[in-house]
Structure formats: C-alpha cells, structure tokens
Design an enzyme around this catalytic site. Structure first.
Site, PDB file in Angstrom:
ATOM      1  N   GLY A  12      43.136  22.987  92.574  1.00  9.76           N
ATOM      2  CA  GLY A  12      43.439  21.566  92.643  1.00  9.76           C
ATOM      3  C   GLY A  12      44.164  21.002  91.433  1.00  9.76           C
ATOM      4  N   ARG A  66      40.743  28.635 116.584  1.00 11.14           N
ATOM      5  CA  ARG A  66      41.626  27.765 115.806  1.00 11.14           C
ATOM      6  C   ARG A  66      41.773  26.383 116.445  1.00 11.14           C
ATOM      7  NH1 ARG A  66      44.759  27.986 111.121  1.00 11.14           N
ATOM      8  NH2 ARG A  66      43.323  29.699 110.734  1.00 11.14           N
ATOM      9  N   HIS A 110      56.124  22.859  96.864  1.00 13.02           N
ATOM     10  CA  HIS A 110      56.411  24.296  96.960  1.00 13.02           C
ATOM     11  C   HIS A 110      56.981  24.763  95.627  1.00 13.02           C
ATOM     12  CE1 HIS A 110      57.279  28.120  98.870  1.00 13.02           C
ATOM     13  NE2 HIS A 110      58.437  28.096  98.261  1.00 13.02           N
ATOM     14  N   GLU A 148      57.559  20.777 111.548  1.00 12.59           N
ATOM     15  CA  GLU A 148      56.879  21.870 112.244  1.00 12.59           C
ATOM     16  C   GLU A 148      57.370  23.251 111.828  1.00 12.59           C
ATOM     17  OE1 GLU A 148      55.915  21.332 116.431  1.00 12.59           O
ATOM     18  OE2 GLU A 148      56.325  19.183 116.235  1.00 12.59           O
ATOM     19  N   ASP A 151      58.310  25.000 105.248  1.00 13.26           N
ATOM     20  CA  ASP A 151      59.139  24.569 104.111  1.00 13.26           C
ATOM     21  C   ASP A 151      60.528  24.116 104.556  1.00 13.26           C
ATOM     22  OD1 ASP A 151      57.025  25.324 102.414  1.00 13.26           O
ATOM     23  OD2 ASP A 151      57.789  27.360 102.249  1.00 13.26           O
TER      24      ASP A 151
END
EC number: 2.1.2.2
Length: 208
Positions: A12, A66, A110, A148, A151
């Site tokens: 974190g 899931r 990223h 969707e 990156d």
C-alpha cells in the site's frame, strides 16, 4: 468532496502517498472513504486502520467461483458510494460490469511508460526486469483510466525516470515508486477532484 475508494493487494505504498497528500493539502476536495484488499495479510489494511479509514477484505479464496467473488467485490465497492476508484497495486482482474458502471471513474498506476512493458503478465518486478532486459535508458510510471483491456485505458499522467547501468529490478522499482508513482498518483487524484480532467475521443484532456 470526491469520495475515493482504494483497491490494493500488498504493502500500500501508493495508498500511503495518497493519504499523505490528502493530509498535507496536496490533494484537496477529497476524502478516502474506504480501502479494499483481496489479501487478508496486506499491510495496506493496517495503513487504512492507522489512518482511521474503513477497510474490507474481499478475497477470491472465500468464494466458490469468480462470479460470486465479482458480485461481492461490486457490493463492497458500491457500499462506499465512491466517486473515484483508485487501483494501487490491485492484482485481481476487475469485473467488466464494475468497469462499465464506473466508466472513467477508475484509475490505475502502472510502473512503466505505457505502451512499453504493459499488458497481460506485466506487473510488479516483472515490469522492471523486462525494462532492464531490453536495456532502456528511461522508464517511469503511468496513471490511466481503466477500461476493459489491460493497461489500455486513456492516459492521464506519465513521469519519466532514468535507468542506470548497475540497476537491479528491486533498485529500479524503488526509484520508479519514489520519483514517479508516489508523485503522479496523488497529482491525478487532485486533478480529478478539482474537475480538471475530462476524456474526449479516447484521450484525456487536462485543464490548466
């Protein structure tokens, strides 16, 4: 007041950068409403607790499949009523339904200059290992909206970081965090909180 929910899997450090920036007034018009982790042992949950912020763990391991995990994650996010969702090292695929519901309201950090060293399989130290293997002289970090793809969403901010010949992946990872990630993530949240960010034709426009 922008209500932010942070999703995180590990230590974190980017969460802490946001919390510190809110405390120091570098992020204005913002409150961190909650923290969600998929990992019960994530130190990020301790950081949230120390800051007096509600924290929840929603782990795929606790669900039969899931689909049920995705439903529980959606419910947990929705309960915080966020204006913005911040992915700060969240190593779980975000459900498409969640992405659609919060279109252009989910951001991710990223550790490379997208489109380099990004996409499926590029996370954590793997990004920096790939950068060193390629011999790049400059790397960095990117904050982008989440779509969707992996990156592939509109880029909000990027910051370059120099690569040195004797770098290891661990050393480079730390430099990218210190010189780029911990700076541009809070900056992006502040810009969004103050109505400075819009998306037009798939590109981010930032008002000066």
């Amino acid at each position: 007041m922008l209500r932010v929910v942070v999703l995180v899997s590990g230590g974190g450090t980017n969460l802490q950068a946001v919390l510190d920036a809110v405390r120091d007034g570098k992020i204005t018009n913002t409150e961190v409403a909650g923290v969600i982790s998929n990992n019960k042992k994530a130190y990020a949950l301790t950081r949230a607790e120390q800051a007096g912020i509600p924290a929840k763990c929603v782990s795929p391991k606790d669900f039969e499949d899931r689909a049920r995990f995705n439903h529980a994650l959606m419910e947990t996010v929705d309960a915080f009523q966020p204006d913005l969702i911040v992915l700060a090292g969240f190593l779980v695929v975000i459900p498409a339904e969640l992405i659609r519901k919060y279109e252009n309201r989910i951001i991710n950090i990223h550790p490379s200059l997208i489109p380099s060293f990004c996409g499926t399989g590029y996370y954590g130290l793997k990004v920096h290992e790939a950068a060193l293997a390629r011999g790049v002289k400059i790397t960095g970090a990117t904050v982008h909206f989440v779509d969707e793809g992996t990156d592939t969403g509109p880029i909000i901010l990027q910051k370059a970081v120099e690569v040195f010949p004797d770098d290891t992946p661990e050393v480079l990872q730390r430099r990218v965090m210190e010189q780029a990630e911990w700076q541009i993530m809070p900056e992006a949240v502040n810009l969004i909180a103050n109505g400075k960010v819009s998306v037009k034709d798939g590109h981010v426009v930032i008002q000066k």
